[in-house]
Design an enzyme around this catalytic site. Structure first.
Site: not given
Length: 335
Positions: A2, A127
Protein backbone atom coordinates in the site's frame (compact mmCIF):
# COMPACT_ATOMS: atom_id res chain seq x y z
CA UNK A 1 1.56 -3.40 -0.64
CA UNK A 2 0.00 0.00 0.00
CA UNK A 3 1.83 3.04 -1.25
CA UNK A 4 -0.90 5.62 -1.75
CA UNK A 5 -4.33 6.30 -0.23
CA UNK A 6 -7.17 8.81 -0.40
CA UNK A 7 -8.99 10.24 2.61
CA UNK A 8 -11.15 13.16 1.50
CA UNK A 9 -13.69 13.57 4.32
CA UNK A 10 -13.56 16.75 6.36
CA UNK A 11 -12.53 16.29 10.00
CA UNK A 12 -16.07 16.47 11.44
CA UNK A 13 -17.48 13.99 8.92
CA UNK A 14 -14.52 11.68 9.40
CA UNK A 15 -15.32 11.60 13.12
CA UNK A 16 -18.99 10.84 12.41
CA UNK A 17 -18.02 8.08 9.97
CA UNK A 18 -16.06 6.40 12.80
CA UNK A 19 -19.00 6.15 15.21
CA UNK A 20 -18.95 2.99 17.34
CA UNK A 21 -20.38 1.39 20.47
CA UNK A 22 -18.23 1.21 23.58
CA UNK A 23 -18.07 -1.66 26.08
CA UNK A 24 -21.36 -0.58 27.66
CA UNK A 25 -23.10 -0.49 24.28
CA UNK A 26 -23.22 3.30 24.25
CA UNK A 27 -23.12 4.99 20.84
CA UNK A 28 -20.04 7.22 20.65
CA UNK A 29 -17.88 9.16 18.26
CA UNK A 30 -14.11 9.12 18.77
CA UNK A 31 -12.53 12.32 20.03
CA UNK A 32 -10.05 14.08 17.79
CA UNK A 33 -6.54 14.46 19.18
CA UNK A 34 -4.64 17.22 17.36
CA UNK A 35 -7.47 17.31 14.84
CA UNK A 36 -6.36 20.72 13.59
CA UNK A 37 -3.41 18.99 11.91
CA UNK A 38 -5.57 16.75 9.75
CA UNK A 39 -5.71 17.65 6.05
CA UNK A 40 -8.08 15.77 3.70
CA UNK A 41 -6.42 14.49 0.55
CA UNK A 42 -7.20 12.46 -2.56
CA UNK A 43 -3.55 11.44 -2.87
CA UNK A 44 -1.70 10.62 0.36
CA UNK A 45 1.74 9.01 0.22
CA UNK A 46 4.31 7.85 2.78
CA UNK A 47 5.82 10.59 4.95
CA UNK A 48 2.57 12.54 4.76
CA UNK A 49 0.20 12.41 7.71
CA UNK A 50 -3.12 10.64 7.87
CA UNK A 51 -5.93 9.76 10.28
CA UNK A 52 -5.80 6.65 12.47
CA UNK A 53 -7.98 5.19 15.21
CA UNK A 54 -6.44 3.92 18.44
CA UNK A 55 -7.52 3.02 21.95
CA UNK A 56 -7.90 6.01 24.24
CA UNK A 57 -5.90 4.14 26.90
CA UNK A 58 -2.69 4.69 24.93
CA UNK A 59 -3.01 8.39 25.80
CA UNK A 60 -4.80 8.15 29.16
CA UNK A 61 -3.85 5.19 31.33
CA UNK A 62 -7.07 5.29 33.33
CA UNK A 63 -9.32 5.31 30.24
CA UNK A 64 -11.53 2.42 29.19
CA UNK A 65 -9.56 0.53 26.53
CA UNK A 66 -12.72 0.15 24.41
CA UNK A 67 -12.91 3.92 23.93
CA UNK A 68 -11.37 5.27 20.72
CA UNK A 69 -9.65 8.44 19.64
CA UNK A 70 -8.77 9.82 16.22
CA UNK A 71 -5.24 11.08 15.70
CA UNK A 72 -3.33 12.48 12.76
CA UNK A 73 -0.05 10.53 12.49
CA UNK A 74 2.82 10.44 10.02
CA UNK A 75 2.91 7.47 7.64
CA UNK A 76 6.16 5.54 8.04
CA UNK A 77 6.89 4.08 11.46
CA UNK A 78 9.83 5.47 13.44
CA UNK A 79 10.64 2.97 16.24
CA UNK A 80 10.77 4.39 19.75
CA UNK A 81 14.30 3.00 20.10
CA UNK A 82 15.68 5.00 17.13
CA UNK A 83 18.55 7.05 18.57
CA UNK A 84 19.42 9.60 15.88
CA UNK A 85 18.16 13.15 16.10
CA UNK A 86 16.41 13.16 12.72
CA UNK A 87 13.76 10.51 11.92
CA UNK A 88 14.39 10.98 8.20
CA UNK A 89 17.76 9.26 8.74
CA UNK A 90 16.01 5.94 9.27
CA UNK A 91 17.71 3.69 6.72
CA UNK A 92 14.79 1.40 5.85
CA UNK A 93 11.25 1.78 4.55
CA UNK A 94 8.59 1.34 7.22
CA UNK A 95 5.46 2.52 5.38
CA UNK A 96 4.33 -1.12 5.05
CA UNK A 97 4.87 -4.06 7.38
CA UNK A 98 4.57 -7.64 6.12
CA UNK A 99 2.29 -9.76 8.28
CA UNK A 100 4.68 -12.72 8.15
CA UNK A 101 7.58 -10.74 9.68
CA UNK A 102 5.82 -8.24 11.96
CA UNK A 103 6.55 -10.34 15.06
CA UNK A 104 10.19 -10.86 14.19
CA UNK A 105 11.43 -7.50 12.85
CA UNK A 106 12.66 -5.21 15.60
CA UNK A 107 11.01 -2.17 13.95
CA UNK A 108 7.54 -3.57 14.65
CA UNK A 109 7.83 -6.37 17.23
CA UNK A 110 8.24 -4.16 20.29
CA UNK A 111 5.37 -1.85 19.42
CA UNK A 112 3.09 -4.75 18.49
CA UNK A 113 3.77 -6.66 21.72
CA UNK A 114 3.02 -3.48 23.69
CA UNK A 115 -0.40 -3.34 22.06
CA UNK A 116 0.29 -0.34 19.85
CA UNK A 117 -2.31 -1.35 17.29
CA UNK A 118 -4.17 1.20 15.20
CA UNK A 119 -6.66 1.35 12.32
CA UNK A 120 -5.58 3.43 9.33
CA UNK A 121 -8.55 5.19 7.71
CA UNK A 122 -9.02 5.92 4.02
CA UNK A 123 -11.66 6.26 1.32
CA UNK A 124 -9.59 3.58 -0.40
CA UNK A 125 -6.08 2.88 -1.63
CA UNK A 126 -4.35 2.93 -5.01
CA UNK A 127 -2.45 0.07 -6.57
CA UNK A 128 -0.63 -0.13 -9.88
CA UNK A 129 -0.84 -3.07 -12.28
CA UNK A 130 2.34 -3.69 -14.25
CA UNK A 131 1.61 -3.73 -17.98
CA UNK A 132 3.75 -3.83 -21.10
CA UNK A 133 3.02 -0.18 -21.80
CA UNK A 134 3.53 1.00 -18.23
CA UNK A 135 1.56 0.82 -14.99
CA UNK A 136 -2.22 1.13 -14.78
CA UNK A 137 -3.50 2.56 -11.47
CA UNK A 138 -6.62 1.23 -9.73
CA UNK A 139 -8.64 2.59 -6.82
CA UNK A 140 -9.63 -0.13 -4.30
CA UNK A 141 -12.27 0.34 -1.60
CA UNK A 142 -15.23 -1.18 0.28
CA UNK A 143 -18.46 -1.72 -1.70
CA UNK A 144 -20.64 1.38 -1.38
CA UNK A 145 -24.41 1.68 -1.23
CA UNK A 146 -26.36 4.26 -3.18
CA UNK A 147 -27.26 5.92 0.12
CA UNK A 148 -23.56 6.58 0.68
CA UNK A 149 -23.61 9.17 -2.08
CA UNK A 150 -26.59 11.15 -0.82
CA UNK A 151 -25.87 14.39 0.95
CA UNK A 152 -24.82 13.56 4.48
CA UNK A 153 -27.14 14.67 7.28
CA UNK A 154 -25.77 17.11 9.80
CA UNK A 155 -25.53 16.71 13.55
CA UNK A 156 -25.26 13.45 15.44
CA UNK A 157 -27.51 11.37 13.20
CA UNK A 158 -26.25 8.03 11.97
CA UNK A 159 -23.58 8.35 9.31
CA UNK A 160 -24.83 7.23 5.90
CA UNK A 161 -22.00 8.56 3.78
CA UNK A 162 -18.93 6.88 2.35
CA UNK A 163 -17.87 3.70 4.16
CA UNK A 164 -14.24 4.18 5.08
CA UNK A 165 -11.68 1.49 4.36
CA UNK A 166 -10.24 0.32 7.70
CA UNK A 167 -6.70 -1.05 7.47
CA UNK A 168 -4.78 -2.71 10.30
CA UNK A 169 -1.70 -0.81 11.38
CA UNK A 170 0.98 -0.55 14.05
CA UNK A 171 2.02 2.77 15.55
CA UNK A 172 4.85 3.98 17.72
CA UNK A 173 5.87 7.13 19.52
CA UNK A 174 9.38 8.52 19.06
CA UNK A 175 10.95 11.14 21.30
CA UNK A 176 13.85 13.21 19.88
CA UNK A 177 17.04 12.44 21.89
CA UNK A 178 17.63 16.15 22.40
CA UNK A 179 14.06 16.70 23.53
CA UNK A 180 11.07 18.17 21.76
CA UNK A 181 7.62 17.12 20.62
CA UNK A 182 6.81 13.42 20.49
CA UNK A 183 6.38 12.07 16.97
CA UNK A 184 3.57 9.57 16.36
CA UNK A 185 3.99 7.39 13.27
CA UNK A 186 2.34 4.30 11.80
CA UNK A 187 2.82 1.47 9.33
CA UNK A 188 0.17 -0.43 7.36
CA UNK A 189 0.23 -4.22 7.70
CA UNK A 190 0.14 -6.07 4.36
CA UNK A 191 -0.88 -9.62 3.42
CA UNK A 192 -1.01 -11.74 0.27
CA UNK A 193 -3.58 -10.28 -2.10
CA UNK A 194 -7.02 -11.89 -2.30
CA UNK A 195 -7.86 -13.67 -5.52
CA UNK A 196 -9.93 -10.86 -7.03
CA UNK A 197 -7.18 -8.23 -6.81
CA UNK A 198 -4.11 -10.43 -7.25
CA UNK A 199 -4.03 -9.57 -10.97
CA UNK A 200 -3.29 -5.97 -9.95
CA UNK A 201 -0.63 -6.72 -7.30
CA UNK A 202 0.42 -9.69 -5.19
CA UNK A 203 0.16 -7.77 -1.88
CA UNK A 204 -2.64 -5.78 -0.26
CA UNK A 205 -3.33 -4.06 3.07
CA UNK A 206 -4.75 -6.15 5.89
CA UNK A 207 -8.33 -4.86 5.93
CA UNK A 208 -10.50 -5.09 9.05
CA UNK A 209 -14.05 -5.68 7.81
CA UNK A 210 -16.66 -4.70 10.37
CA UNK A 211 -16.76 -3.15 13.81
CA UNK A 212 -16.12 -6.42 15.68
CA UNK A 213 -12.78 -6.85 13.91
CA UNK A 214 -11.95 -3.20 14.56
CA UNK A 215 -12.90 -3.57 18.23
CA UNK A 216 -10.66 -6.59 18.73
CA UNK A 217 -7.73 -4.99 16.94
CA UNK A 218 -7.92 -1.76 18.93
CA UNK A 219 -8.76 -3.09 22.41
CA UNK A 220 -5.26 -4.19 23.36
CA UNK A 221 -6.13 -4.49 27.06
CA UNK A 222 -8.81 -7.12 26.41
CA UNK A 223 -7.48 -8.83 23.27
CA UNK A 224 -3.85 -10.07 23.50
CA UNK A 225 -1.46 -9.86 20.58
CA UNK A 226 -1.63 -13.59 19.84
CA UNK A 227 -5.41 -13.33 19.42
CA UNK A 228 -5.39 -10.04 17.53
CA UNK A 229 -2.97 -11.20 14.83
CA UNK A 230 -5.52 -13.83 13.76
CA UNK A 231 -7.53 -10.93 12.30
CA UNK A 232 -4.77 -10.24 9.79
CA UNK A 233 -6.12 -11.97 6.70
CA UNK A 234 -6.86 -11.05 3.06
CA UNK A 235 -10.45 -10.03 2.36
CA UNK A 236 -12.62 -10.54 -0.71
CA UNK A 237 -15.09 -7.83 0.33
CA UNK A 238 -13.56 -5.06 -1.77
CA UNK A 239 -14.26 -3.51 -5.15
CA UNK A 240 -12.08 -1.55 -7.53
CA UNK A 241 -11.98 0.41 -10.77
CA UNK A 242 -9.23 1.79 -13.02
CA UNK A 243 -8.33 5.46 -12.63
CA UNK A 244 -6.32 7.98 -14.61
CA UNK A 245 -2.53 8.15 -14.44
CA UNK A 246 -3.21 11.65 -13.09
CA UNK A 247 -2.86 10.03 -9.66
CA UNK A 248 0.74 9.01 -10.41
CA UNK A 249 1.96 12.49 -9.51
CA UNK A 250 1.76 12.84 -5.73
CA UNK A 251 1.23 16.59 -6.15
CA UNK A 252 -2.06 15.99 -7.93
CA UNK A 253 -4.70 16.23 -5.23
CA UNK A 254 -8.20 16.38 -6.69
CA UNK A 255 -11.32 14.21 -7.16
CA UNK A 256 -9.96 13.27 -10.58
CA UNK A 257 -7.59 10.90 -8.74
CA UNK A 258 -10.48 8.58 -7.80
CA UNK A 259 -12.74 9.10 -10.83
CA UNK A 260 -13.37 5.89 -12.82
CA UNK A 261 -12.18 5.57 -16.41
CA UNK A 262 -12.73 3.00 -19.11
CA UNK A 263 -9.63 1.02 -19.97
CA UNK A 264 -8.63 1.59 -23.57
CA UNK A 265 -10.02 5.12 -23.59
CA UNK A 266 -7.68 8.07 -23.41
CA UNK A 267 -6.78 8.66 -19.80
CA UNK A 268 -5.60 12.24 -20.21
CA UNK A 269 -8.04 15.13 -19.93
CA UNK A 270 -8.38 17.15 -23.13
CA UNK A 271 -9.37 20.81 -23.16
CA UNK A 272 -12.93 20.79 -24.49
CA UNK A 273 -15.60 23.45 -23.92
CA UNK A 274 -17.21 21.17 -21.33
CA UNK A 275 -14.17 20.80 -19.10
CA UNK A 276 -12.17 24.03 -19.41
CA UNK A 277 -13.52 25.17 -16.05
CA UNK A 278 -12.64 21.80 -14.53
CA UNK A 279 -9.12 21.94 -15.94
CA UNK A 280 -8.62 25.39 -14.49
CA UNK A 281 -9.74 24.12 -11.12
CA UNK A 282 -7.46 21.08 -11.30
CA UNK A 283 -4.49 23.27 -12.19
CA UNK A 284 -5.06 25.47 -9.15
CA UNK A 285 -5.58 22.43 -6.90
CA UNK A 286 -2.42 20.46 -7.62
CA UNK A 287 -0.71 21.81 -4.52
CA UNK A 288 -1.98 21.63 -0.96
CA UNK A 289 -5.06 20.09 0.55
CA UNK A 290 -8.36 19.61 -1.22
CA UNK A 291 -11.47 21.63 -0.62
CA UNK A 292 -12.42 22.51 2.93
CA UNK A 293 -16.00 21.39 2.32
CA UNK A 294 -16.86 17.89 1.18
CA UNK A 295 -19.37 19.21 -1.33
CA UNK A 296 -16.94 21.61 -2.99
CA UNK A 297 -16.16 19.19 -5.81
CA UNK A 298 -16.13 19.96 -9.51
CA UNK A 299 -19.16 19.08 -11.59
CA UNK A 300 -18.08 16.20 -13.80
CA UNK A 301 -19.71 17.18 -17.07
CA UNK A 302 -16.67 16.50 -19.25
CA UNK A 303 -16.00 13.45 -21.37
CA UNK A 304 -13.35 12.33 -18.91
CA UNK A 305 -15.57 9.86 -17.05
CA UNK A 306 -16.50 6.88 -19.18
CA UNK A 307 -18.43 3.71 -18.48
CA UNK A 308 -16.86 1.98 -15.47
CA UNK A 309 -15.26 -1.42 -15.68
CA UNK A 310 -18.03 -4.01 -15.26
CA UNK A 311 -15.96 -6.28 -13.01
CA UNK A 312 -15.87 -5.86 -9.23
CA UNK A 313 -16.71 -2.19 -9.10
CA UNK A 314 -18.92 0.37 -7.40
CA UNK A 315 -17.69 3.01 -9.81
CA UNK A 316 -21.19 3.86 -11.02
CA UNK A 317 -22.11 4.90 -7.49
CA UNK A 318 -18.90 6.89 -7.14
CA UNK A 319 -19.46 8.53 -10.52
CA UNK A 320 -22.98 9.55 -9.49
CA UNK A 321 -21.58 11.09 -6.30
CA UNK A 322 -18.94 13.06 -8.18
CA UNK A 323 -21.49 14.18 -10.75
CA UNK A 324 -23.97 15.60 -8.24
CA UNK A 325 -21.56 17.94 -6.47
CA UNK A 326 -21.57 21.70 -7.00
CA UNK A 327 -19.04 23.69 -8.99
CA UNK A 328 -16.25 25.04 -6.77
CA UNK A 329 -14.68 28.44 -7.12
CA UNK A 330 -11.24 28.52 -8.68
CA UNK A 331 -8.72 29.12 -5.95
CA UNK A 332 -5.07 29.94 -6.29
CA UNK A 333 -2.65 28.25 -3.95
CA UNK A 334 0.71 29.60 -2.99
CA UNK A 335 3.64 27.58 -4.20
Amino acid sequence: MCGRTACSLAADNLRRACAYRDRRGQHRQPEWVRGERYQPSYNKGPQSSGPVLLSRRHLHQDADSSERVLMDMRWGLVPSWFKQDNPSKLQFNTSNCRSDTMLSKSSYKGALLKGKRCVVLADGFYEWQQQSGGKQPYFIYFPQTKDAMDKETEGDEEWKGWRLLTMAGIFDCWEPPSGGEMLYTYTIITVDASKDVSFIHHRMPAILDGDEAIRKWLDFAEVPTQEAVKLIQPTENIVFHPVSTFVNNIRNNAPECVAPIELGAKKEVKATPNNKVMLGWLKSSQEGSPQKKDNDLPKWTSQFIHSPSPKKTSADVLQQWLGKQGQPPVKKHKA
